[in-house]
Design a protein around this motif. Sequence first.
Motif, PDB file in Angstrom:
ATOM      1  N   LYS A  77       0.831  -1.203   0.000  1.00  0.00           N
ATOM      2  CA  LYS A  77       0.000   0.000   0.000  1.00  0.00           C
ATOM      3  C   LYS A  77       0.869   1.259   0.000  1.00  0.00           C
ATOM      4  O   LYS A  77       0.585   2.219  -0.700  1.00  0.00           O
ATOM      5  N   LEU A  78       1.921   1.242   0.831  1.00  0.00           N
ATOM      6  CA  LEU A  78       2.829   2.390   0.875  1.00  0.00           C
ATOM      7  C   LEU A  78       3.546   2.578  -0.457  1.00  0.00           C
ATOM      8  O   LEU A  78       3.747   3.712  -0.915  1.00  0.00           O
ATOM      9  N   LEU A  79       3.920   1.476  -1.091  1.00  0.00           N
ATOM     10  CA  LEU A  79       4.566   1.568  -2.407  1.00  0.00           C
ATOM     11  C   LEU A  79       3.617   2.166  -3.440  1.00  0.00           C
ATOM     12  O   LEU A  79       4.025   2.973  -4.282  1.00  0.00           O
ATOM     13  N   GLU A  80       2.380   1.777  -3.369  1.00  0.00           N
ATOM     14  CA  GLU A  80       1.391   2.302  -4.309  1.00  0.00           C
ATOM     15  C   GLU A  80       1.225   3.813  -4.136  1.00  0.00           C
ATOM     16  O   GLU A  80       1.194   4.556  -5.113  1.00  0.00           O
ATOM     17  N   VAL A  81       1.157   4.250  -2.879  1.00  0.00           N
ATOM     18  CA  VAL A  81       1.009   5.680  -2.602  1.00  0.00           C
ATOM     19  C   VAL A  81       2.237   6.459  -3.050  1.00  0.00           C
ATOM     20  O   VAL A  81       2.133   7.557  -3.589  1.00  0.00           O
ATOM     21  N   SER A  82       3.428   5.873  -2.857  1.00  0.00           N
ATOM     22  CA  SER A  82       4.679   6.573  -3.208  1.00  0.00           C
ATOM     23  C   SER A  82       5.096   6.335  -4.657  1.00  0.00           C
ATOM     24  O   SER A  82       6.205   6.700  -5.039  1.00  0.00           O
ATOM     25  N   LYS A  83       4.233   5.710  -5.437  1.00  0.00           N
ATOM     26  CA  LYS A  83       4.512   5.408  -6.841  1.00  0.00           C
ATOM     27  C   LYS A  83       5.802   4.585  -6.997  1.00  0.00           C
ATOM     28  O   LYS A  83       6.696   4.925  -7.758  1.00  0.00           O
ATOM     29  N   ASN A  84       5.872   3.514  -6.193  1.00  0.00           N
ATOM     30  CA  ASN A  84       6.980   2.541  -6.208  1.00  0.00           C
ATOM     31  C   ASN A  84       8.335   3.139  -5.860  1.00  0.00           C
ATOM     32  O   ASN A  84       9.370   2.667  -6.316  1.00  0.00           O
ATOM     33  N   ASP A  85       8.345   4.156  -5.015  1.00  0.00           N
ATOM     34  CA  ASP A  85       9.596   4.746  -4.541  1.00  0.00           C
ATOM     35  C   ASP A  85      10.033   4.007  -3.266  1.00  0.00           C
ATOM     36  O   ASP A  85       9.581   4.305  -2.166  1.00  0.00           O
TER      37      ASP A  85
END
Length: 195
Positions: free
Chosen positions: A183-191
Amino acid sequence: CEIENGTAGGVDVAGVVINCTIHNVGYIGLWLKGGIARNNFIYTDGATFQFNAIYCTAASIVQRNIVLLEEAADDQDGIGLAASSLCDNNSIWSNAGTGMGIHQLYSGIYIHSVSNNIVSGFSGVGGYGIKLDNGNSFAGSITGNSIYNCETDFASVDDFKLTNWIERLYIERLERKSKDIYKLLEVSKNDWEAV
Protein backbone atom coordinates in the motif's frame (compact mmCIF):
# COMPACT_ATOMS: atom_id res chain seq x y z
CA CYS A 1 -1.89 0.84 13.93
CA GLU A 2 0.14 -0.02 17.01
CA ILE A 3 -1.01 0.59 20.58
CA GLU A 4 1.43 -0.13 23.39
CA ASN A 5 2.67 0.50 26.93
CA GLY A 6 -0.30 1.94 28.76
CA THR A 7 -2.00 1.24 32.06
CA ALA A 8 -5.46 1.76 30.56
CA GLY A 9 -7.02 -0.30 27.80
CA GLY A 10 -5.65 -0.51 24.28
CA VAL A 11 -8.67 0.07 21.99
CA ASP A 12 -12.24 0.78 23.17
CA VAL A 13 -14.58 0.92 20.16
CA ALA A 14 -17.92 0.06 18.61
CA GLY A 15 -16.79 -0.45 15.04
CA VAL A 16 -14.02 -2.08 13.03
CA VAL A 17 -10.46 -2.86 14.16
CA ILE A 18 -8.30 -4.48 11.47
CA ASN A 19 -4.54 -5.13 11.19
CA CYS A 20 -3.55 -3.59 14.54
CA THR A 21 -0.84 -4.61 16.98
CA ILE A 22 -1.88 -4.09 20.60
CA HIS A 23 0.54 -4.95 23.39
CA ASN A 24 1.59 -4.21 26.94
CA VAL A 25 -1.57 -2.37 27.91
CA GLY A 26 -2.82 -2.86 31.44
CA TYR A 27 -6.58 -3.30 31.28
CA ILE A 28 -8.16 -4.81 28.15
CA GLY A 29 -6.35 -5.17 24.82
CA LEU A 30 -9.36 -4.64 22.55
CA TRP A 31 -12.78 -3.78 23.99
CA LEU A 32 -15.17 -4.37 21.10
CA LYS A 33 -18.65 -2.98 21.79
CA GLY A 34 -20.12 -4.49 18.65
CA GLY A 35 -18.34 -4.67 15.33
CA ILE A 36 -15.46 -6.53 13.73
CA ALA A 37 -11.98 -7.45 15.01
CA ARG A 38 -9.91 -9.03 12.24
CA ASN A 39 -6.21 -9.76 11.62
CA ASN A 40 -4.99 -8.19 14.88
CA PHE A 41 -1.96 -9.23 16.92
CA ILE A 42 -2.60 -8.77 20.64
CA TYR A 43 -0.01 -9.82 23.18
CA THR A 44 1.59 -9.31 26.55
CA ASP A 45 5.33 -9.04 27.01
CA GLY A 46 6.22 -8.51 30.65
CA ALA A 47 2.72 -7.26 31.52
CA THR A 48 -0.74 -8.79 31.86
CA PHE A 49 -4.24 -7.83 30.85
CA GLN A 50 -6.53 -7.41 33.85
CA PHE A 51 -9.40 -8.98 31.90
CA ASN A 52 -9.43 -10.17 28.31
CA ALA A 53 -7.13 -9.62 25.38
CA ILE A 54 -10.32 -9.22 23.29
CA TYR A 55 -13.48 -8.32 25.23
CA CYS A 56 -16.75 -8.28 23.22
CA THR A 57 -19.71 -6.75 25.03
CA ALA A 58 -22.11 -6.69 22.06
CA ALA A 59 -22.69 -8.85 18.99
CA SER A 60 -19.32 -9.04 17.24
CA ILE A 61 -17.28 -10.80 14.59
CA VAL A 62 -13.83 -11.87 15.81
CA GLN A 63 -11.71 -13.45 13.05
CA ARG A 64 -8.09 -14.28 12.27
CA ASN A 65 -6.58 -12.65 15.35
CA ILE A 66 -3.47 -13.84 17.15
CA VAL A 67 -3.51 -13.56 20.95
CA LEU A 68 -0.36 -14.38 22.94
CA LEU A 69 -0.57 -14.23 26.74
CA GLU A 70 3.09 -14.67 27.60
CA GLU A 71 2.88 -14.01 31.33
CA ALA A 72 1.33 -16.84 33.35
CA ALA A 73 -1.40 -15.00 35.24
CA ASP A 74 -4.55 -15.91 37.10
CA ASP A 75 -7.79 -15.32 35.21
CA GLN A 76 -6.14 -13.76 32.17
CA ASP A 77 -8.42 -14.63 29.27
CA GLY A 78 -8.05 -14.62 25.50
CA ILE A 79 -11.42 -13.79 23.93
CA GLY A 80 -14.60 -13.06 25.91
CA LEU A 81 -17.93 -13.12 24.04
CA ALA A 82 -21.25 -11.53 24.97
CA ALA A 83 -24.47 -11.28 22.99
CA SER A 84 -24.38 -13.39 19.82
CA SER A 85 -20.95 -13.48 18.24
CA LEU A 86 -18.97 -15.18 15.50
CA CYS A 87 -15.48 -16.23 16.59
CA ASP A 88 -13.41 -18.12 14.02
CA ASN A 89 -9.87 -18.77 12.80
CA ASN A 90 -8.16 -17.18 15.82
CA SER A 91 -4.99 -18.43 17.51
CA ILE A 92 -4.85 -18.01 21.29
CA TRP A 93 -1.89 -19.09 23.43
CA SER A 94 -1.29 -18.77 27.15
CA ASN A 95 1.82 -19.50 29.16
CA ALA A 96 0.20 -21.84 31.71
CA GLY A 97 -2.45 -19.32 32.75
CA THR A 98 -5.58 -20.18 34.73
CA GLY A 99 -7.93 -18.20 32.52
CA MET A 100 -9.90 -19.26 29.45
CA GLY A 101 -9.02 -19.16 25.78
CA ILE A 102 -12.54 -18.36 24.53
CA HIS A 103 -15.46 -17.91 26.90
CA GLN A 104 -18.93 -16.48 27.34
CA LEU A 105 -18.80 -13.34 29.48
CA TYR A 106 -22.23 -13.26 31.08
CA SER A 107 -24.88 -15.76 32.05
CA GLY A 108 -27.82 -15.99 29.69
CA ILE A 109 -28.59 -17.77 26.46
CA TYR A 110 -26.56 -16.46 23.57
CA ILE A 111 -26.04 -17.88 20.12
CA HIS A 112 -22.35 -18.10 19.27
CA SER A 113 -20.51 -19.69 16.40
CA VAL A 114 -17.01 -20.70 17.48
CA SER A 115 -15.05 -22.52 14.79
CA ASN A 116 -11.55 -23.32 13.55
CA ASN A 117 -9.72 -21.68 16.44
CA ILE A 118 -6.46 -22.89 17.96
CA VAL A 119 -6.32 -22.55 21.75
CA SER A 120 -3.30 -23.63 23.76
CA GLY A 121 -1.66 -23.41 27.16
CA PHE A 122 -4.44 -22.61 29.64
CA SER A 123 -3.09 -25.29 31.94
CA GLY A 124 -3.37 -23.68 35.38
CA VAL A 125 -5.97 -24.87 37.87
CA GLY A 126 -9.40 -23.92 36.51
CA GLY A 127 -8.11 -23.03 33.05
CA TYR A 128 -10.27 -23.81 30.01
CA GLY A 129 -9.67 -23.84 26.30
CA ILE A 130 -13.27 -22.97 25.37
CA LYS A 131 -16.11 -22.48 27.87
CA LEU A 132 -19.42 -21.15 26.58
CA ASP A 133 -22.02 -22.27 29.10
CA ASN A 134 -21.40 -19.79 31.97
CA GLY A 135 -24.13 -21.23 34.15
CA ASN A 136 -26.85 -21.47 31.51
CA SER A 137 -27.47 -23.53 28.43
CA PHE A 138 -25.45 -22.82 25.30
CA ALA A 139 -26.98 -22.37 21.87
CA GLY A 140 -24.87 -22.22 18.75
CA SER A 141 -22.08 -24.20 17.19
CA ILE A 142 -18.58 -25.19 18.21
CA THR A 143 -16.77 -26.89 15.32
CA GLY A 144 -13.28 -27.59 14.08
CA ASN A 145 -11.39 -26.08 17.02
CA SER A 146 -8.02 -27.43 18.18
CA ILE A 147 -7.48 -27.25 21.91
CA TYR A 148 -4.13 -28.06 23.45
CA ASN A 149 -5.16 -27.19 26.96
CA CYS A 150 -2.12 -28.25 28.94
CA GLU A 151 1.33 -26.77 28.37
CA THR A 152 2.95 -29.90 29.80
CA ASP A 153 1.28 -31.94 27.05
CA PHE A 154 3.35 -30.20 24.36
CA ALA A 155 5.81 -33.05 24.58
CA SER A 156 3.04 -35.41 23.44
CA VAL A 157 1.91 -33.13 20.59
CA ASP A 158 3.47 -34.11 17.32
CA ASP A 159 6.42 -31.77 16.61
CA PHE A 160 5.19 -31.43 13.03
CA LYS A 161 1.82 -29.99 14.20
CA LEU A 162 3.43 -27.65 16.72
CA THR A 163 6.02 -26.38 14.23
CA ASN A 164 3.35 -25.83 11.57
CA TRP A 165 1.16 -23.89 14.00
CA ILE A 166 4.04 -21.57 14.93
CA GLU A 167 4.96 -21.13 11.26
CA ARG A 168 1.32 -20.32 10.44
CA LEU A 169 1.35 -17.54 13.02
CA TYR A 170 4.56 -16.17 11.53
CA ILE A 171 3.32 -16.34 7.92
CA GLU A 172 -0.02 -14.68 8.74
CA ARG A 173 1.79 -11.77 10.37
CA LEU A 174 4.28 -11.52 7.50
CA GLU A 175 1.46 -11.47 4.93
CA ARG A 176 -0.29 -8.68 6.81
CA LYS A 177 2.89 -6.60 7.04
CA SER A 178 3.66 -7.10 3.33
CA LYS A 179 0.20 -5.79 2.40
CA ASP A 180 0.98 -2.61 4.35
CA ILE A 181 4.25 -2.22 2.45
CA TYR A 182 2.52 -2.70 -0.91
CA LYS A 183 0.00 0.00 0.00
CA LEU A 184 2.83 2.39 0.88
CA LEU A 185 4.57 1.57 -2.41
CA GLU A 186 1.39 2.30 -4.31
CA VAL A 187 1.01 5.68 -2.60
CA SER A 188 4.68 6.57 -3.21
CA LYS A 189 4.51 5.41 -6.84
CA ASN A 190 6.98 2.54 -6.21
CA ASP A 191 9.60 4.75 -4.54
CA TRP A 192 11.37 2.20 -2.32
CA GLU A 193 13.50 4.91 -0.70
CA ALA A 194 10.41 6.80 0.45
CA VAL A 195 8.83 3.65 1.83
